[in-house]
Structure formats: structure tokens, C-alpha cells
Design a protein around this motif. Structure first.
Motif, PDB file in Angstrom:
ATOM      1  N   ASP A   1       2.316  13.239   4.054  1.00 15.65           N
ATOM      2  CA  ASP A   1       1.134  14.045   3.730  1.00 15.65           C
ATOM      3  C   ASP A   1       0.412  14.411   5.015  1.00 15.65           C
ATOM      4  O   ASP A   1      -0.217  13.566   5.645  1.00 15.65           O
ATOM      5  N   ALA A   2       0.510  15.688   5.402  1.00 20.09           N
ATOM      6  CA  ALA A   2      -0.165  16.162   6.612  1.00 20.09           C
ATOM      7  C   ALA A   2      -1.507  16.796   6.283  1.00 20.09           C
ATOM      8  O   ALA A   2      -2.242  17.187   7.184  1.00 20.09           O
ATOM      9  N   ASP A   3      -1.831  16.902   5.009  1.00 19.24           N
ATOM     10  CA  ASP A   3      -3.078  17.530   4.565  1.00 19.24           C
ATOM     11  C   ASP A   3      -4.152  16.479   4.278  1.00 19.24           C
ATOM     12  O   ASP A   3      -4.698  16.429   3.180  1.00 19.24           O
ATOM     13  N   THR A   4      -4.443  15.650   5.250  1.00 19.73           N
ATOM     14  CA  THR A   4      -5.394  14.556   5.027  1.00 19.73           C
ATOM     15  C   THR A   4      -6.822  14.925   5.395  1.00 19.73           C
ATOM     16  O   THR A   4      -7.744  14.168   5.118  1.00 19.73           O
ATOM     17  N   GLY A   5      -7.008  16.065   6.073  1.00 17.15           N
ATOM     18  CA  GLY A   5      -8.345  16.459   6.501  1.00 17.15           C
ATOM     19  C   GLY A   5      -8.823  15.703   7.731  1.00 17.15           C
ATOM     20  O   GLY A   5     -10.006  15.671   8.033  1.00 17.15           O
ATOM     21  N   SER A   6      -7.897  15.061   8.438  1.00 19.29           N
ATOM     22  CA  SER A   6      -8.262  14.328   9.648  1.00 19.29           C
ATOM     23  C   SER A   6      -7.223  14.606  10.732  1.00 19.29           C
ATOM     24  O   SER A   6      -6.350  15.447  10.569  1.00 19.29           O
ATOM     25  N   LEU A   7      -7.315  13.889  11.827  1.00 19.58           N
ATOM     26  CA  LEU A   7      -6.362  14.049  12.922  1.00 19.58           C
ATOM     27  C   LEU A   7      -5.057  13.311  12.677  1.00 19.58           C
ATOM     28  O   LEU A   7      -4.143  13.373  13.492  1.00 19.58           O
ATOM     29  N   TRP A   8      -4.981  12.574  11.593  1.00 19.00           N
ATOM     30  CA  TRP A   8      -3.814  11.758  11.289  1.00 19.00           C
ATOM     31  C   TRP A   8      -3.130  12.243  10.025  1.00 19.00           C
ATOM     32  O   TRP A   8      -3.770  12.756   9.130  1.00 19.00           O
ATOM     33  N   LYS A   9      -1.820  12.031   9.946  1.00 19.81           N
ATOM     34  CA  LYS A   9      -1.137  12.232   8.680  1.00 19.81           C
ATOM     35  C   LYS A   9      -0.714  10.870   8.139  1.00 19.81           C
ATOM     36  O   LYS A   9      -0.736   9.875   8.868  1.00 19.81           O
ATOM     37  N   THR A  10      -0.361  10.843   6.885  1.00 16.85           N
ATOM     38  CA  THR A  10       0.047   9.594   6.252  1.00 16.85           C
ATOM     39  C   THR A  10       1.429   9.769   5.621  1.00 16.85           C
ATOM     40  O   THR A  10       1.896  10.889   5.442  1.00 16.85           O
ATOM     41  N   ALA A  11       2.045   8.649   5.287  1.00 18.90           N
ATOM     42  CA  ALA A  11       3.345   8.676   4.616  1.00 18.90           C
ATOM     43  C   ALA A  11       3.366   7.583   3.556  1.00 18.90           C
ATOM     44  O   ALA A  11       2.872   6.479   3.787  1.00 18.90           O
ATOM     45  N   ASP A  12       3.914   7.909   2.401  1.00 16.80           N
ATOM     46  CA  ASP A  12       4.125   6.895   1.369  1.00 16.80           C
ATOM     47  C   ASP A  12       5.426   6.174   1.698  1.00 16.80           C
ATOM     48  O   ASP A  12       6.432   6.805   2.038  1.00 16.80           O
ATOM     49  N   VAL A  13       5.403   4.843   1.591  1.00 15.48           N
ATOM     50  CA  VAL A  13       6.547   4.016   1.964  1.00 15.48           C
ATOM     51  C   VAL A  13       6.975   3.177   0.767  1.00 15.48           C
ATOM     52  O   VAL A  13       6.163   2.453   0.182  1.00 15.48           O
ATOM     53  N   GLU A  14       8.253   3.295   0.410  1.00 12.21           N
ATOM     54  CA  GLU A  14       8.830   2.430  -0.616  1.00 12.21           C
ATOM     55  C   GLU A  14       9.308   1.165   0.078  1.00 12.21           C
ATOM     56  O   GLU A  14      10.083   1.236   1.042  1.00 12.21           O
ATOM     57  N   LEU A  15       8.840   0.014  -0.372  1.00 15.16           N
ATOM     58  CA  LEU A  15       9.144  -1.252   0.300  1.00 15.16           C
ATOM     59  C   LEU A  15      10.623  -1.635   0.174  1.00 15.16           C
ATOM     60  O   LEU A  15      11.254  -1.372  -0.845  1.00 15.16           O
TER      61      LEU A  15
ATOM     62  N   GLY B   1      -1.044  -2.035   2.279  1.00 14.82           N
ATOM     63  CA  GLY B   1      -0.563  -2.337   0.939  1.00 14.82           C
ATOM     64  C   GLY B   1      -0.840  -1.221  -0.045  1.00 14.82           C
ATOM     65  O   GLY B   1      -1.553  -0.258   0.252  1.00 14.82           O
ATOM     66  N   ALA B   2      -0.264  -1.342  -1.226  1.00 20.42           N
ATOM     67  CA  ALA B   2      -0.427  -0.330  -2.276  1.00 20.42           C
ATOM     68  C   ALA B   2      -1.902  -0.186  -2.646  1.00 20.42           C
ATOM     69  O   ALA B   2      -2.662  -1.146  -2.605  1.00 20.42           O
ATOM     70  N   LYS B   3      -2.285   1.033  -3.012  1.00 19.05           N
ATOM     71  CA  LYS B   3      -3.683   1.304  -3.350  1.00 19.05           C
ATOM     72  C   LYS B   3      -4.092   0.665  -4.675  1.00 19.05           C
ATOM     73  O   LYS B   3      -5.267   0.428  -4.913  1.00 19.05           O
ATOM     74  N   SER B   4      -3.115   0.386  -5.524  1.00 15.43           N
ATOM     75  CA  SER B   4      -3.412  -0.257  -6.806  1.00 15.43           C
ATOM     76  C   SER B   4      -2.196  -1.049  -7.256  1.00 15.43           C
ATOM     77  O   SER B   4      -1.099  -0.892  -6.711  1.00 15.43           O
ATOM     78  N   ASP B   5      -2.388  -1.877  -8.268  1.00 18.40           N
ATOM     79  CA  ASP B   5      -1.292  -2.700  -8.790  1.00 18.40           C
ATOM     80  C   ASP B   5      -0.196  -1.870  -9.441  1.00 18.40           C
ATOM     81  O   ASP B   5       0.942  -2.309  -9.535  1.00 18.40           O
ATOM     82  N   ILE B   6      -0.543  -0.669  -9.911  1.00 19.66           N
ATOM     83  CA  ILE B   6       0.466   0.145 -10.592  1.00 19.66           C
ATOM     84  C   ILE B   6       1.235   1.050  -9.628  1.00 19.66           C
ATOM     85  O   ILE B   6       2.248   1.605  -9.990  1.00 19.66           O
ATOM     86  N   SER B   7       0.769   1.175  -8.394  1.00 22.85           N
ATOM     87  CA  SER B   7       1.454   2.000  -7.407  1.00 22.85           C
ATOM     88  C   SER B   7       2.682   1.285  -6.875  1.00 22.85           C
ATOM     89  O   SER B   7       2.637   0.100  -6.571  1.00 22.85           O
ATOM     90  N   ARG B   8       3.783   2.015  -6.752  1.00 19.39           N
ATOM     91  CA  ARG B   8       5.017   1.443  -6.219  1.00 19.39           C
ATOM     92  C   ARG B   8       5.084   1.549  -4.708  1.00 19.39           C
ATOM     93  O   ARG B   8       5.937   0.944  -4.075  1.00 19.39           O
TER      94      ARG B   8
END
Length: 165
Positions: free
Chosen positions: A100-114, A53-60
Motif C-alpha cells: 500500500d503506497a497510498d498511506t498519505g505519508s512518506l512511508w508505504k506499508t505491506a501486508d505480511v502473511e506469517l 502484529g495483526a490489527k485485530s484477532d480476525i486479521s490474518r
């Protein structure tokens, strides 16, 4: 007939899941909630991850985590439910808006619009899963008179006809 863990969807995609049922109503946690997570995959190439889920209530946007660095994930890729989730496989979650491939770990992340904005929702459906008998799963059903009632592919029935209790 509403039970905990039932899936809530509409024609556009996943909305959430029932978390509590009492005499006066049912409570649903939506996909936008920071505590919600669902098994997901990229529809184009079946790259797996988990949408949180979104990191905060204001994040889309929600976040798709646990994407291997070598996997190909692009902006505008469709994100759908994976076979590991509670939801029907392939059901829409949203689309990738940033990788985002610059996470500092072995994984990357992606922002997803619902696919479904829970704050602009007029109608949704609860999905009831029919339990499958153990002998049917094991393939030991020997009754030759059993006739398949499976719909033809593609299934053109409405969402309500396919999954409603």
C-alpha cells in the motif's frame, strides 16, 4: 532456564518472544499479537522496515511499516528478520501479500502473511543467546591457541542443535 526476552521459533520461522516467567510457566507474545513488533527486511533486496502484529484477532496479516516510498517491495517477497531484531538475521517472518503506497505519508506499508500460524503450532524452540566478551568484540584477544569451532558454511545442523539451550 527460560528467561524473559528469549526468542521462540520453529523450523518454519519466527513464533514470538517470552514476556514473563514464573514458577508455573512461561508466557509468550506471538508475532500475530497487535502489540508485537520486530525489525524486518525484504530478503531479495534488504529493504528495511518493522513488522507489527495483526490489527485485530480476525486479521490474518501483519503489517510491515516504515518502508521508504522509493524502495522496491513486491507481492510474494520473503520477509525475514533484520540485524536490528532480537531474532537471528535472515530468519523467516513471512511473505508480502499486498503493498500500500497510498498511506498519505512518506512511508508505504505491506501486508505480511506469517510463515508460522501461531494457532496451528505443535512444536517450537527457545533460543538462548551466548554473550560475547567485550575483548572478543573489540578484536583484542591475543591467545594464538584459540581454535575456531565455527561450523562450516552452509550450516547444516538442525535448528535445535544451532540455538537450543
Amino acid at each position: 532456564g527460560v528467561q524473559e526476552s528469549m526468542c521462540l521459533v520453529n523450523e518454519e520461522g519466527i513464533v514470538g518472544r517470552v514476556t514473563r516467567v514464573d514458577l508455573t510457566g512461561s508466557y509468550v507474545i506471538t508475532l500475530h499479537n497487535p502489540h508485537f513488533k520486530v525489525g524486518a527486511m525484504i530478503a531479495r533486496n534488504r529493504v528495511r522496515g518493522t513488522v507489527h502484529g495483526a490489527k485485530s484477532d480476525i486479521s490474518r496479516y501483519c503489517t510491515m511499516n516504515y518502508i521508504d516510498m522509493k524502495d522496491d517491495v513486491r507481492v510474494n517477497d520473503r520477509v525475514v528478520a533484520s540485524p536490528e531484531s532480537f531474532f537471528p538475521t535472515g530468519y523467516p517472518i513471512g511473505r508480502v501479500v499486498r503493498v500500500d503506497a497510498d498511506t498519505g505519508s512518506l512511508w508505504k506499508t505491506a501486508d505480511v502473511e506469517l510463515a508460522v500460524d501461531p494457532y496451528r503450532l505443535d512444536e517450537a524452540f527457545l533460543l538462548e543467546q551466548a554473550p560475547i566478551a567485550a575483548d572478543e568484540l573489540a578484536g583484542t584477544v591475543e591467545d594464538e591457541s584459540v581454535v575456531s569451532v565455527a561450523p562450516t558454511v552452509p550450516d547444516m545442523r538442525s535448528l535445535q542443535e544451532r540455538y537450543a539451550p
